[in-house]
Design a protein around this motif. Structure first.
Motif, short mmCIF file in Angstrom:
data_model
loop_
_atom_site.label_atom_id
_atom_site.label_comp_id
_atom_site.label_asym_id
_atom_site.label_seq_id
_atom_site.Cartn_x
_atom_site.Cartn_y
_atom_site.Cartn_z
N HIS A 166 0.81 -1.22 0.00
CA HIS A 166 0.00 0.00 0.00
C HIS A 166 0.85 1.27 0.00
N GLU A 167 2.17 1.14 0.06
CA GLU A 167 3.06 2.29 0.07
C GLU A 167 3.77 2.51 -1.26
N VAL A 168 3.55 1.64 -2.23
CA VAL A 168 4.39 1.63 -3.43
C VAL A 168 4.32 2.93 -4.20
N LEU A 169 3.14 3.43 -4.51
CA LEU A 169 3.05 4.66 -5.28
C LEU A 169 3.37 5.87 -4.42
N GLY A 170 2.76 5.97 -3.27
CA GLY A 170 3.05 7.03 -2.32
C GLY A 170 2.37 8.34 -2.65
N PRO A 171 2.30 9.23 -1.66
CA PRO A 171 1.65 10.53 -1.85
C PRO A 171 2.48 11.42 -2.77
N ARG A 172 1.81 12.36 -3.39
CA ARG A 172 2.50 13.32 -4.26
C ARG A 172 3.24 14.34 -3.39
N CYS A 173 4.47 14.65 -3.75
CA CYS A 173 5.31 15.59 -3.01
C CYS A 173 5.36 16.93 -3.74
N TRP A 174 5.57 18.01 -2.98
CA TRP A 174 5.65 19.34 -3.58
C TRP A 174 6.81 19.44 -4.57
N CYS A 175 7.81 18.55 -4.46
CA CYS A 175 8.98 18.62 -5.35
C CYS A 175 8.67 18.08 -6.75
N GLY A 176 7.49 17.47 -6.92
CA GLY A 176 7.11 16.93 -8.22
C GLY A 176 7.16 15.41 -8.30
N GLN A 177 7.79 14.77 -7.31
CA GLN A 177 7.87 13.31 -7.27
C GLN A 177 6.72 12.74 -6.44
N ARG A 178 6.65 11.43 -6.38
CA ARG A 178 5.68 10.75 -5.51
C ARG A 178 6.42 9.87 -4.52
N GLY A 179 5.87 9.76 -3.33
CA GLY A 179 6.39 8.82 -2.35
C GLY A 179 7.66 9.25 -1.65
N CYS A 180 8.01 10.54 -1.71
CA CYS A 180 9.21 11.00 -1.01
C CYS A 180 9.08 10.73 0.49
#
Length: 301
Positions: A166-180
């Protein structure tokens, strides 16, 4: 002789005068102007007042959000957005007309704790900020490691290691990536994960308090947070193998957090023995401004 350290935060600017041995001779705080030119002027006036109080001119170190780009010298990635895309070092050096050094605020925290704080006995010290964001700094033999891109220690913008399904994709980060890592381990990130996984909205501080009182859903979130933090710090151990990891920032003040992460660390570190110690900060909120002053070594002032 003295050196002056300043911690340039989003809401306050703190300044200290420090002697050669690390004793604080004077301290002053002012609100941070939320504009670039006004911030320059406020720092200039603050430095002048500190020098007047101590009767000495001084070299100045400033801890700031974000970092200076090695390509063009402009500030980048600062959450105090009025600093971004500005030649902060150049403008500040001209405004102060004094010897000046700058470093990221998490680097200053790490340097402070490595020089005369919780990590004073370490050869390699990793300083961690767990607050509204997640930052870090690396200090080797009491010298700050900046790196080729000046981003050494920015572990918060790597992905969470060894993710569960359930952690693989991860939340969207302000830096433009996901799952930081920052999206999982910052105070707001922890609160967001609790709301998503448990269905109610509480701050990180409220979750730690509720967990201590036996609240089942808060306890589940604290267990998940501790496991994620242990995994993230184990990946740091596998890269730089520090003697000590010093936790700072508001989340780090949760009772028992360092000890709980320490217990989980060996399951993920690529070694048959783990001697890296995880400890809480010694200087607390003063670490950033002390580290800014320590950008000038005693023999340099």
């Amino acid at each position: 002789m003295i050196r002056i350290g300043l911690d340039l935060g989003g809401t306050k600017i703190e300044a200290i005068a420090m002697d050669r041995d690390g004793a604080i001779l004077h301290r002053e705080r002012i609100p941070t102007p939320r504009a670039y030119d006004a911030s320059l002027a406020a720092i200039r006036d603050l430095v002048n007042r500190v020098e007047d109080a101590c009767g000495h001119t001084a070299a100045v170190g400033i801890g700031h959000p974000g970092s200076l780009s090695p390509a063009n010298g402009l500030m980048r990635n600062a959450n105090s957005t009025w600093l971004n895309d500005r030649p902060f070092f150049e403008d500040m050096a001209r405004t102060l007309d004094r010897p000046l050094r700058l470093a990221n605020d998490a680097d200053c925290f790490a340097l402070s704790e490595a020089v005369d704080g919780a990590g004073r006995d370490g050869h390699i010290v990793f300083g961690v900020i767990l607050g509204t964001g997640v930052g870090g700094g690396i200090v080797i033999d009491k010298r700050l490691l900046s790196g080729a891109q000046r981003i050494a220690g920015e572990w918060g913008h790597n992905p969470l290691p060894w993710p569960q399904a359930h952690e693989v994709l991860g939340p969207r980060c302000w830096c433009g990536q996901r799952g930081c890592i920052e999206t999982w381990l910052s105070g707001p990130g922890m609160a967001a994960r609790h709301e998503a996984e448990e269905g109610d909205a509480r701050t990180a501080a409220a979750l730690f308090s509720a967990a201590a009182s036996g609240d089942p859903s808060a306890r589940r979130s604290i267990t998940s947070y501790t496991d994620r933090l242990a995994r993230a710090l184990a990946s740091v151990c596998n890269l730089i193998d520090p003697d000590l990891i010093v936790l700072g920032g508001g989340v780090s003040n949760a009772p028992g957090l360092a000890e709980a992460v320490q217990a989980r660390l060996p399951a993920h570190v690529f070694s048959d023995v783990v001697t890296t110690r995880i400890v809480r900060h010694h200087h607390g909120d003063s670490s950033g401004v002390r580290g800014a002053a320590w950008l000038w070594r005693a023999e340099e002032v």
